[in-house]
Design a protein around this motif. Structure first.
Motif, PDB file in Angstrom:
ATOM      1  N   SER B 153       0.816  -1.210   0.000  1.00 25.55           N
ATOM      2  CA  SER B 153       0.000   0.000   0.000  1.00 25.55           C
ATOM      3  C   SER B 153       0.853   1.264   0.000  1.00 25.55           C
ATOM      4  N   ASP B 262      -2.347  -1.078   6.791  1.00 23.38           N
ATOM      5  CA  ASP B 262      -2.784   0.309   6.868  1.00 23.38           C
ATOM      6  C   ASP B 262      -3.894   0.599   5.854  1.00 23.38           C
ATOM      7  N   LYS B 263      -4.559   1.736   6.073  1.00 21.32           N
ATOM      8  CA  LYS B 263      -5.660   2.114   5.186  1.00 21.32           C
ATOM      9  C   LYS B 263      -5.109   2.580   3.849  1.00 21.32           C
ATOM     10  N   TYR B 264      -5.881   2.305   2.815  1.00 21.04           N
ATOM     11  CA  TYR B 264      -5.409   2.510   1.456  1.00 21.04           C
ATOM     12  C   TYR B 264      -6.550   3.124   0.669  1.00 21.04           C
ATOM     13  N   GLN B 266      -9.582   4.685  -0.751  1.00 21.62           N
ATOM     14  CA  GLN B 266     -10.914   4.876  -0.170  1.00 21.62           C
ATOM     15  C   GLN B 266     -11.030   4.230   1.211  1.00 21.62           C
ATOM     16  N   ASP B 267      -9.973   4.418   2.021  1.00 22.54           N
ATOM     17  CA  ASP B 267      -9.961   3.962   3.410  1.00 22.54           C
ATOM     18  C   ASP B 267     -10.169   2.454   3.566  1.00 22.54           C
ATOM     19  N   ARG B 268      -9.714   1.690   2.600  1.00 22.43           N
ATOM     20  CA  ARG B 268      -9.835   0.241   2.725  1.00 22.43           C
ATOM     21  C   ARG B 268      -8.549  -0.320   3.324  1.00 22.43           C
ATOM     22  N   ILE B 269      -8.669  -1.433   4.031  1.00 18.01           N
ATOM     23  CA  ILE B 269      -7.478  -2.129   4.514  1.00 18.01           C
ATOM     24  C   ILE B 269      -6.959  -2.976   3.364  1.00 18.01           C
ATOM     25  N   LYS B 283       0.741   4.645  -1.909  1.00 16.01           N
ATOM     26  CA  LYS B 283       1.058   5.996  -1.431  1.00 16.01           C
ATOM     27  C   LYS B 283       2.566   6.141  -1.293  1.00 16.01           C
TER      28      LYS B 283
END
Lengths: 122, 290
Positions: B153, B262-264, B266-269, B283
């Motif tokens: 991510s 960690d979140k990726y 659209q805030d997905r794990i 990111k």
């Protein structure tokens, strides 16, 4: 559940004892969670792999006890019997013909840890 | 003048001389001029196909083609630059001329053009081109970087290499990798990618893949089957904290994905939402997240 092998070298009967600073550190290993380094003893069987790579496969003339790895550059951090910390590459053999007197090293575990936490060693 | 020529060829041995002269001209034509004609066809054909491929390339990236730049053919040249080169006399003749003709746009040398012409002849230019076979059943290919998924991510914005002998530290940034790829194309070894159970490709190391996307070039990859055994030397590089040492390439990539907590996008794990890897760009971060 992964069996903890953070002190695996003590069962090797090679005359190595872990330094006090390391024994204290492994009680709170999350200190390095924000770095690319992790303790190889947290992965079952991985100490044996790394020990064999450095001492047998790469034929180190100095006993090396690996204890941490960085995913950034695939480097292992290894103790020698005097508790100096040497860096050894997993990807290329820089050990077989090493000039140990002049090779770069940290004088002890805390020196290595300090550099790791500062982000200087990745 | 015409009468003199007629008289000359109508001499007793004129017909034989005329035939010998024509035979000589035919030989010269086949030895000298035919390769030049073939070269001309190759050059014009190459650039016609290059233009088509370039337009497809721009379409894939969603960018406007720019024919005002002399380097507009660069993406295709970069892609074929590392291909194997079968040597034949005919190709050597053609390549020499091609090299001269395309020097302004050629950064990868004559081998790129030579192989490029061969690849395009096979109609492989727009897709993945088989370049070589790696160890085991692995295949080395040039693949559109957009078609490969990520297993992480995040990607470090700053890379550090530490010399274990001298202690010297080398720092280079992600932007420097992108700029190098824009200028020189893909350099160095291919990255390991795994053919996932759903048939698509996912990369184990992500930095150079992301850089290739940003640079708009194809990635050079070594494709491993999901169930193929992973060599010991690779397995230890891909062993992750708290996970067992992988036995197959599939285990190696699954392990890498499984530690992406960690979140990726659209805030997905990442590990939960993208078990086979993600097509969304990782990111760029300055340090590893907690």
């Amino acid at each position: 559940m992964i069996e903890n092998e953070l002190l695996a070298a003590q069962s090797l009967n090679v005359g190595f004892n872990y330094p006090k600073e390391y024994l204290e550190f492994i009680k709170k290993p999350e200190i390095i969670a924000d770095t690319s380094w992790w303790l190889i003893g947290t992965t079952k069987g991985f100490f044996k792999t790394c020990y064999e790579v450095t001492n047998y496969e790469q034929k180190s003339t100095k006993l090396l006890i690996p204890f941490a790895k960085t995913d950034q550059s695939n480097m292992l951090a290894c103790f020698d019997k005097e508790h100096r910390v040497y860096l050894v590459s997993c990807e290329k053999n820089t050990v077989t013909n090493a000039d140990w007197d002049n090779r770069f090293h940290f004088k002890n575990f805390n020196s290595w840890l300090e550099e790791v936490l500062s982000g200087a060693v990745c | 003048m015409f009468a003199q020529e007629t008289e000359y060829w109508e001499r007793p041995n004129g017909a034989a001389e005329r035939k010998a002269f024509i035979d000589l001209m035919d030989k010269i034509d086949s030895k000298v001029f035919a390769p030049i004609r073939a070269t001309k066809d190759s050059v014009t054909g190459y650039f016609e196909r290059s233009n088509t491929t370039y337009m497809k390339h721009c379409e894939r990236l969603g960018i406007q083609p720019d024919y005002t730049k002399p380097l507009f053919a660069a993406p295709m040249l970069a892609k074929v630059a590392m291909s194997p080169i079968p040597d034949t006399l005919g190709e050597t003749v053609a390549v020499t001329a091609l090299t001269a003709a395309t020097k302004p746009v050629l950064f990868a040398g004559k081998q790129a053009i030579k192989t490029g012409a061969k690849l395009f002849t096979k109609g492989e230019a727009a897709g993945a081109a088989v370049v070589a076979r790696g160890g085991g059943n692995a295949i080395i290919k040039q693949v559109n970087s957009i078609e490969i998924r990520f297993s992480q991510s995040t990607v470090s914005a700053t890379k550090v290499r530490y010399d274990d002998i001298t202690g010297n530290k080398f720092i280079y940034t992600f932007d420097e990798i992108v700029n190098s790829m824009k200028t020189n194309g893909w350099q160095g070894e291919p990255i390991n990618v795994v053919k996932m159970p759903d048939g698509s490709l996912t990369a184990i190391y992500n930095t150079r893949l992301l850089a290739a996307r940003k640079a708009g070039i194809d990635a050079k990859v070594k494709i491993h089957d999901y169930d193929a055994a992973i060599p010991k030397a690779d397995a230890r590089n891909y062993t992750a904290e708290g996970k067992l040492e992988p036995k197959t390439w599939g285990e190696a990539i699954s392990t890498r994905i499984s530690v992406q907590h960690d979140k990726y996008f659209q805030d997905r794990i990442f590990a939960e939402k993208f078990p086979n890897g993600s097509s969304y760009d990782p990111k760029l971060i300055s340090r590893r997240p907690k």
